[in-house]
Design a protein around this motif. Structure first.
Motif, PDB file in Angstrom:
ATOM      1  N   THR A 187       0.826  -1.214   0.000  1.00  0.00           N
ATOM      2  CA  THR A 187       0.000   0.000   0.000  1.00  0.00           C
ATOM      3  C   THR A 187       0.857   1.259   0.000  1.00  0.00           C
ATOM      4  OG1 THR A 187      -1.518  -1.268   1.342  1.00  0.00           O
ATOM      5  CG2 THR A 187      -1.982   1.059   1.121  1.00  0.00           C
ATOM      6  N   PHE A 188       2.018   1.193   0.687  1.00  0.00           N
ATOM      7  CA  PHE A 188       2.867   2.381   0.755  1.00  0.00           C
ATOM      8  C   PHE A 188       3.359   2.773  -0.646  1.00  0.00           C
ATOM      9  CE2 PHE A 188       3.608   1.046   5.288  1.00  0.00           C
ATOM     10  CZ  PHE A 188       3.034   2.168   5.853  1.00  0.00           C
ATOM     11  N   LYS A 190       1.887   1.974  -3.466  1.00  0.00           N
ATOM     12  CA  LYS A 190       0.718   2.425  -4.225  1.00  0.00           C
ATOM     13  C   LYS A 190       0.385   3.872  -3.875  1.00  0.00           C
ATOM     14  CE  LYS A 190      -2.899  -0.618  -5.640  1.00  0.00           C
ATOM     15  NZ  LYS A 190      -4.099  -1.383  -5.262  1.00  0.00           N
ATOM     16  N   LEU A 191       0.459   4.158  -2.583  1.00  0.00           N
ATOM     17  CA  LEU A 191       0.170   5.525  -2.134  1.00  0.00           C
ATOM     18  C   LEU A 191       1.142   6.505  -2.783  1.00  0.00           C
ATOM     19  CD1 LEU A 191      -1.388   7.417  -0.140  1.00  0.00           C
ATOM     20  CD2 LEU A 191       0.518   7.066   1.419  1.00  0.00           C
ATOM     21  N   ARG A 193       2.773   6.199  -5.568  1.00  0.00           N
ATOM     22  CA  ARG A 193       2.465   6.395  -6.983  1.00  0.00           C
ATOM     23  C   ARG A 193       1.193   7.225  -7.146  1.00  0.00           C
ATOM     24  NH1 ARG A 193       2.324   1.998 -11.237  1.00  0.00           N
ATOM     25  NH2 ARG A 193       2.303   3.903 -12.459  1.00  0.00           N
ATOM     26  N   SER A 194       0.212   6.954  -6.282  1.00  0.00           N
ATOM     27  CA  SER A 194      -1.065   7.637  -6.451  1.00  0.00           C
ATOM     28  C   SER A 194      -0.939   9.134  -6.180  1.00  0.00           C
ATOM     29  CB  SER A 194      -2.129   7.018  -5.551  1.00  0.00           C
ATOM     30  OG  SER A 194      -2.029   7.525  -4.241  1.00  0.00           O
ATOM     31  N   LEU A 195       0.038   9.512  -5.366  1.00  0.00           N
ATOM     32  CA  LEU A 195       0.216  10.938  -5.081  1.00  0.00           C
ATOM     33  C   LEU A 195       1.294  11.553  -5.961  1.00  0.00           C
ATOM     34  CD1 LEU A 195      -0.006  10.843  -1.189  1.00  0.00           C
ATOM     35  CD2 LEU A 195      -1.684  11.799  -2.747  1.00  0.00           C
ATOM     36  N   ASN A 196       1.746  10.782  -6.969  1.00  0.00           N
ATOM     37  CA  ASN A 196       2.765  11.279  -7.889  1.00  0.00           C
ATOM     38  C   ASN A 196       4.051  11.677  -7.180  1.00  0.00           C
ATOM     39  OD1 ASN A 196       2.052  11.375 -10.789  1.00  0.00           O
ATOM     40  ND2 ASN A 196       0.192  12.303  -9.948  1.00  0.00           N
ATOM     41  N   CYS A 197       4.416  10.930  -6.144  1.00  0.00           N
ATOM     42  CA  CYS A 197       5.681  11.214  -5.464  1.00  0.00           C
ATOM     43  C   CYS A 197       6.828  10.905  -6.411  1.00  0.00           C
ATOM     44  CB  CYS A 197       5.845  10.318  -4.232  1.00  0.00           C
ATOM     45  SG  CYS A 197       4.685  10.650  -2.923  1.00  0.00           S
ATOM     46  N   ILE A 206       8.169   8.276   2.569  1.00  0.00           N
ATOM     47  CA  ILE A 206       7.270   7.142   2.815  1.00  0.00           C
ATOM     48  C   ILE A 206       8.032   5.867   3.192  1.00  0.00           C
ATOM     49  CG2 ILE A 206       5.467   5.668   1.864  1.00  0.00           C
ATOM     50  CD1 ILE A 206       4.544   7.917   0.149  1.00  0.00           C
ATOM     51  N   ALA A 210       8.700   4.279   7.005  1.00  0.00           N
ATOM     52  CA  ALA A 210       7.868   3.103   7.274  1.00  0.00           C
ATOM     53  C   ALA A 210       8.724   1.915   7.690  1.00  0.00           C
ATOM     54  CB  ALA A 210       7.044   2.739   6.030  1.00  0.00           C
TER      55      ALA A 210
END
Ligand SMILES: Nc1ncnc2c1ncn2[C@@H]1O[C@H](COP(=O)(O)OP(=O)(O)O)[C@@H](O)[C@H]1O
Ligand SMILES: [Mg+2]
Lengths: 288, 272
Positions: A187-188, A190-191, A193-197, A206, A210
């Motif tokens: 999930t980390f 995915k998160l 990528r989803s926030l365009n980091c 992240i 973590a």
């Protein structure tokens, strides 16, 4: 006895005749302190100190009565008297600085490289699969055996010490980082990528935070391994340093000075590892 | 139709799926997750995907978001093909995705921080969003001090604060107990009725699907196709009273009927 006043013991409620036997447990009888209380801590530390004192007392006795040769183990009181002189001597500062520099260099090299290699192996799973067995095997190899080769390559001095200490510290750091990277929840990523980091943000903001619960123990082990190897290597190849001073005193048969050196190294190790553990715990509390 | 009366938000985007299919090849095993799905999600609508577990709902969201590419077909957003995550889209995950080392405030502001928004503005927007999801007073808490429902509120706030034109939600309430789930659903409805962005929401809960959606997409079991598109014609704002609307019960019965034949054979179809 049977028909008259019932005997006292029948006053105690007896177990009902069922399968659920009531067991009478005496409570609060024990005068032993419970874990977590202050009395318990006092008892633990008190016993530990007593044990240590008893040990030193025994050694003192054995040394004074001549049961142990002075050339093996001088009396602790004699070592204690010698300690201030050793610390105040002109060599001590240089030895301490030398060891500190070697240890520091080893850590400065091993920690970032270990973390980066661990992350890289976690990122490229094929490379991770290929190299992980090598790393874990390296864990079991006493790297000290390579010192003659390094000695030939680099000569007497601090370089082979730093190289071997760094290599030894690198292993647990990279292994723990790899384990952390592999067990991280997907999930980390995915998160991220989803926030365009970008890659920097993904790792620094992240993934690394973590992974702290696994990174910190790896770094702790790495630091301690580096300390052990630094001192051990100084026995073999150094011309200065705390480890060197012990072996040097020994070759001159100065047993009291040898033991004083040993005591100093033991004290420094205890202080360092306690500090490392405490710092690790604090970091984890802040980040967990 | 009541759905026609919903004002279309100018800023939301429409999504079109053009015959998308997805086949996974992993370890010599071939899994056809999605066979073919073609559908259009009008802008400013709340669309729910429902289907048996393992039918490819999460995969479908990933494809719309561009986290993965379909093996056949393509997705367009306002006519533009999707090639990767867009800044105007945001996703809420089923699992806890809060960053446990950050406070609620810093979690909610995280996407803004990554996007380089100024600190003062981050703070202001995050605070407004924390209030909207009902977490006021918990700004300085760490996720481990929060319940599962509150963590999902944090994740929702973190997505909403980006003001996405399309919000993707993958069973965001899946791990919560039923009461919490229903209450959060109600709050999501209230928030959505204010923002009116396009939402693609995955669930396996029939009542949740009806209470939230304008449209429900019913998926078949794997390899999945879009079985039915059901329009939910219930008044908005949708409060808890929707439960006593006779149409709610009808929709639920309809969905059960559509899903029952899918559910009992799911375990048989694995891969080929
Ligand atoms: N990365 C992947 N590799 C291989 N198989 C996958 C992958 N992702 C999903 N699948 C398979 O695709 C199917 C659909 O998965 P998913 O989209 O998670 O279903 P749902 O969300 O509807 O439960 C499942 O059979 C799953 O095992
Ligand atoms: Mg899923």
């Amino acid at each position: 006895m049977t028909s008259k006043a019932p005997p006292a013991k029948t006053q105690v409620p007896t177990a009902p005749p069922s399968s659920f036997t009531e067991v009478h447990i005496p409570r609060a009888r024990s005068r032993r302190p419970r874990p977590g209380t202050k009395a318990y801590r006092v008892a633990v530390h008190g016993t530990q100190l007593t044990l240590l004192a008893a040990l030193f007392g025994l050694i003192e006795l054995a040394a004074r009565t001549g049961h142990v040769s002075k050339f093996v183990l001088p009396a602790p009181s004699e070592i204690a008297r010698k300690l201030p002189h050793v610390v105040a001597s002109s060599q001590f500062g240089g030895d301490l600085r030398q060891s500190a520099i070697e240890l520091g260099l080893a850590c400065i090299i091993a920690l970032p490289i270990g973390v980066i290699v661990g992350l890289a192996l976690g990122r490229w799973s094929l490379a991770g699969r290929v190299l992980e067995p090598f790393l874990s095997t390296l864990y079991a190899v006493p790297l000290l055996v390579f010192y003659p080769i390094l000695l030939v390559m680099m000569g007497l001095g601090w370089t082979p010490i730093v190289v071997i200490s760094a290599a030894a510290a690198f292993v647990p750091v990279s292994m723990n980082t790899l384990t952390g990277a592999k067990t991280l929840s997907p999930t980390f990523r995915k998160l991220a990528r989803s926030l365009n980091c970008n890659r920097r943000q993904t790792y620094l903001k992240i993934l690394l935070p973590a992974m702290v619960p696994l990174l910190v123990p790896g770094i702790q082990i790495g630091l301690i391994v580096a300390l052990v190897y630094t001192i051990a290597m100084e026995f073999l190849v150094a011309v200065q340093g705390l480890g060197f001073r012990i072996s040097y005193s020994y070759t001159l048969f100065q047993m009291v000075a040898t033991w004083a050196g040993i005591v100093i190294v033991v004290i420094i190790s205890i202080v360092l590892s306690t500090a490392i553990t405490a710092t690790g715990r604090r970091v984890r509390q802040d980040l967990d | 139709m009541a759905t026609d009366q919903i004002p279309e938000a100018q800023t939301s985007l429409g999504v079109s799926l053009h015959g998308i299919g997805m086949v996974f090849e992993a370890g010599g095993k071939r899994t056809e997750a999605i066979r073919s799905v073609s559908a259009t999600m009008p802008p400013g609508r709340f669309v729910t995907v429902i289907g048996p577990s393992g039918c490819g709902k999460s995969t479908l969201l990933d494809l719309v978001f561009g986290l993965q590419m379909p093996t056949t077909g393509y997705v367009t957003i306002d006519g533009e093909p999707v090639t990767g995550p867009r800044r105007d889209m945001s996703m809420v995950f089923q699992e806890d995705s809060t960053l446990h080392w950050r406070t609620v405030q810093d979690n909610v502001a995280f996407g803004l921080e990554v996007a380089g928004v100024r600190k003062s503005e981050r703070r202001r927007r995050a605070e407004a969003m924390i209030k909207l999801v009902g977490l006021s007073g918990f700004e300085d808490y760490r996720p481990r001090q929060l319940s599962g429902g509150m963590k999902q509120r944090v994740a929702i706030a973190r997505s909403l604060v980006m003001e996405p034109r399309i919000l993707l939600m993958d069973e965001p309430f899946g791990a919560l107990d039923q009461q919490t789930r229903w209450r959060l659903g109600g709050e999501l409805t209230r928030i959505w009725e204010e923002t009116r962005n396009s939402v693609l929401f995955v669930t396996h809960d029939i009542h949740e699907a009806i209470r939230l959606s304008d449209v429900v997409w019913v998926m078949s079991e794997r390899p999945s196709v879009l079985k039915t598109e059901m329009i939910v014609d219930l008044p908005r704002p949708r409060t808890d009273e929707v439960l006593s609307d006779p149409r709610f019960t009808q929709y639920a019965a309809q969905l059960w009927e559509l899903l029952l034949p899918e559910i009992d054979t799911t375990s048989e179809a694995v891969s080929r």
